[in-house]
Write a protein that holds these residues in place. Structure first.
Motif, mmCIF file in Angstrom:
data_model
loop_
_atom_site.group_PDB
_atom_site.id
_atom_site.type_symbol
_atom_site.label_atom_id
_atom_site.label_comp_id
_atom_site.label_asym_id
_atom_site.label_seq_id
_atom_site.Cartn_x
_atom_site.Cartn_y
_atom_site.Cartn_z
ATOM 1 N N ILE A 44 16.943 -56.303 -18.101
ATOM 2 C CA ILE A 44 15.795 -56.327 -17.199
ATOM 3 C C ILE A 44 14.569 -55.965 -18.020
ATOM 4 O O ILE A 44 14.530 -54.901 -18.647
ATOM 5 C CB ILE A 44 15.971 -55.317 -16.047
ATOM 6 C CG1 ILE A 44 17.261 -55.608 -15.278
ATOM 7 C CG2 ILE A 44 14.765 -55.353 -15.113
ATOM 8 C CD1 ILE A 44 17.634 -54.504 -14.299
ATOM 9 N N ASP A 100 10.725 -54.992 -18.293
ATOM 10 C CA ASP A 100 9.644 -54.408 -17.505
ATOM 11 C C ASP A 100 8.305 -54.635 -18.195
ATOM 12 O O ASP A 100 7.809 -53.782 -18.931
ATOM 13 C CB ASP A 100 9.904 -52.908 -17.310
ATOM 14 C CG ASP A 100 8.872 -52.250 -16.391
ATOM 15 O OD1 ASP A 100 8.112 -52.985 -15.740
ATOM 16 O OD2 ASP A 100 8.836 -51.016 -16.334
ATOM 17 N N ILE A 119 10.932 -55.978 -9.847
ATOM 18 C CA ILE A 119 12.154 -55.617 -10.587
ATOM 19 C C ILE A 119 12.822 -54.377 -10.005
ATOM 20 O O ILE A 119 14.025 -54.186 -10.173
ATOM 21 C CB ILE A 119 11.874 -55.420 -12.105
ATOM 22 C CG1 ILE A 119 10.905 -54.279 -12.361
ATOM 23 C CG2 ILE A 119 11.392 -56.705 -12.735
ATOM 24 C CD1 ILE A 119 10.808 -53.933 -13.838
ATOM 25 N N ILE A 128 16.730 -54.051 -9.283
ATOM 26 C CA ILE A 128 17.588 -52.927 -9.682
ATOM 27 C C ILE A 128 18.420 -52.453 -8.492
ATOM 28 O O ILE A 128 19.627 -52.211 -8.611
ATOM 29 C CB ILE A 128 16.740 -51.777 -10.256
ATOM 30 C CG1 ILE A 128 16.166 -52.179 -11.622
ATOM 31 C CG2 ILE A 128 17.569 -50.493 -10.385
ATOM 32 C CD1 ILE A 128 15.171 -51.191 -12.196
ATOM 33 N N VAL A 185 22.729 -49.154 -14.111
ATOM 34 C CA VAL A 185 21.449 -49.525 -14.717
ATOM 35 C C VAL A 185 20.941 -48.410 -15.630
ATOM 36 O O VAL A 185 20.744 -47.272 -15.186
ATOM 37 C CB VAL A 185 20.399 -49.853 -13.638
ATOM 38 C CG1 VAL A 185 19.083 -50.293 -14.298
ATOM 39 C CG2 VAL A 185 20.912 -50.940 -12.692
ATOM 40 N N ALA A 207 17.911 -47.173 -18.256
ATOM 41 C CA ALA A 207 16.583 -47.327 -18.846
ATOM 42 C C ALA A 207 16.687 -46.998 -20.335
ATOM 43 O O ALA A 207 17.344 -46.030 -20.709
ATOM 44 C CB ALA A 207 15.591 -46.395 -18.170
ATOM 45 N N VAL A 222 17.311 -51.723 -18.968
ATOM 46 C CA VAL A 222 15.894 -51.965 -18.713
ATOM 47 C C VAL A 222 15.128 -51.715 -20.003
ATOM 48 O O VAL A 222 15.210 -50.640 -20.589
ATOM 49 C CB VAL A 222 15.353 -51.058 -17.593
ATOM 50 C CG1 VAL A 222 13.869 -51.347 -17.350
ATOM 51 C CG2 VAL A 222 16.148 -51.255 -16.307
ATOM 52 N N ILE A 238 8.518 -48.415 -19.939
ATOM 53 C CA ILE A 238 9.075 -48.559 -18.597
ATOM 54 C C ILE A 238 8.227 -47.781 -17.605
ATOM 55 O O ILE A 238 7.900 -46.615 -17.827
ATOM 56 C CB ILE A 238 10.533 -48.056 -18.553
ATOM 57 C CG1 ILE A 238 11.392 -48.849 -19.542
ATOM 58 C CG2 ILE A 238 11.107 -48.173 -17.144
ATOM 59 C CD1 ILE A 238 12.804 -48.327 -19.689
ATOM 60 N N THR A 280 10.203 -47.305 -11.906
ATOM 61 C CA THR A 280 11.344 -48.105 -12.368
ATOM 62 C C THR A 280 12.347 -47.211 -13.088
ATOM 63 O O THR A 280 13.558 -47.315 -12.878
ATOM 64 C CB THR A 280 10.864 -49.229 -13.299
ATOM 65 O OG1 THR A 280 9.949 -50.071 -12.589
ATOM 66 C CG2 THR A 280 12.027 -50.055 -13.805
ATOM 67 N N CYS A 314 16.589 -46.022 -12.151
ATOM 68 C CA CYS A 314 17.749 -46.249 -13.021
ATOM 69 C C CYS A 314 18.768 -45.127 -12.859
ATOM 70 O O CYS A 314 18.438 -43.999 -12.495
ATOM 71 C CB CYS A 314 17.304 -46.351 -14.479
ATOM 72 S SG CYS A 314 16.246 -47.781 -14.818
#
Length: 242
Positions: free
Chosen positions: A97, A99, A155, A159, A169, A171, A191, A199, A203, A207
């Motif tokens: 993913i 960002d 996004i 997630i 997930v 980061a 991410v 990030i 977001t 995570c």
């Protein structure tokens, strides 16, 4: 949209990408050039032979290497398509993913890493992010033709959807647990932050955990595509061992 360069054009032809026309520099006789031309002919692609000056005018990058293909715009997929591909291959989802990646060279390199490491897809935001364009496809060395890319409105919502599908997930940031000491088994999404601010706070909070890459030098961060490669192949190493 235009695809330029031998590798990128060859991959587009081999992958079945719809090519409206192929422009080739006159006088190319080497084996590699002939192979691309023969492949294009076998697929019924219209080929136009032009002087190098004409290709230079058509080129967006200035590095066409004698080949420019005009194709339909890049076809994005849905997040569900990425999950479906993993299921079809009977594999745990492995996803990136992004960002806010704004540099097309970074996105192209990340798509290449994703393809080479066996990722099932890449998720990018619809806004404040580079799209898959000519430069991205060129830098990816054709990998863009083989990687599913989902462009989503938000996004953070993506997630949430992945977490509903039991995807863990992570980061990738400086304040996390070392990626080499983290159990990466199972369904994983990484991410990767943008070149400037990294990030986003919300977001990162969404995570499940944060992983970091240990640094020994005086510079405390890596290029986004390099960081992607590090975590991608650590994931591959761990699933091979397990």
């Amino acid at each position: 949209m235009k695809i330029e360069g031998r590798n990128a054009v060859a991959e587009a032809i081999n992958s079945g990408t719809t090519i409206d026309r192929l422009i080739v520099e006159k006088g190319l006789k080497d084996h590699g050039s002939n192979k691309i031309i023969d492949s294009a002919k076998s697929r019924g692609i219209k080929i136009f032979f032009r002087d190098k000056v004409a290709l230079d005018r058509e080129s967006a990058t200035g590095r066409h290497q004698g080949f420019i293909a005009e194709v339909t715009d890049f076809k994005y997929c849905e997040l569900e398509d990425i999950l479906a591909l993993a299921q079809k291959k009977n594999e745990s989802p492995f996803i990136f993913i992004l960002d806010g990646i704004e540099d097309p060279h970074n996105l192209g390199s990340i798509l290449r890493v994703a393809e080479c490491s066996g990722a099932h897809g890449v998720v990018i935001p619809r806004h404040r992010s580079v799209s898959v364009n000519e430069t991205v496809i060129k830098v990816s060395a054709g990998a863009a033709n083989h990687v599913l890319v989902a462009k989503v409105t938000n996004i953070n919502d993506a997630i949430d959807e992945l977490k509903k599908n039991e995807v863990w997930v992570y980061a990738c940031d400086m304040d996390g647990q070392e990626v080499y000491k983290t159990n990466l088994s199972g369904a994983i999404a990484f991410v990767i932050g943008g070149e400037g601010q990294g990030i986003k706070k919300l977001t990162k909070q969404k995570c499940d955990a944060v992983v970091s890459i240990p640094m020994r030098g005086k510079v405390n961060s890596l290029n986004a595509s390099v960081a992607t490669a590090v975590v991608a192949f650590e994931y591959n190493r761990q699933i091979k061992i397990n």
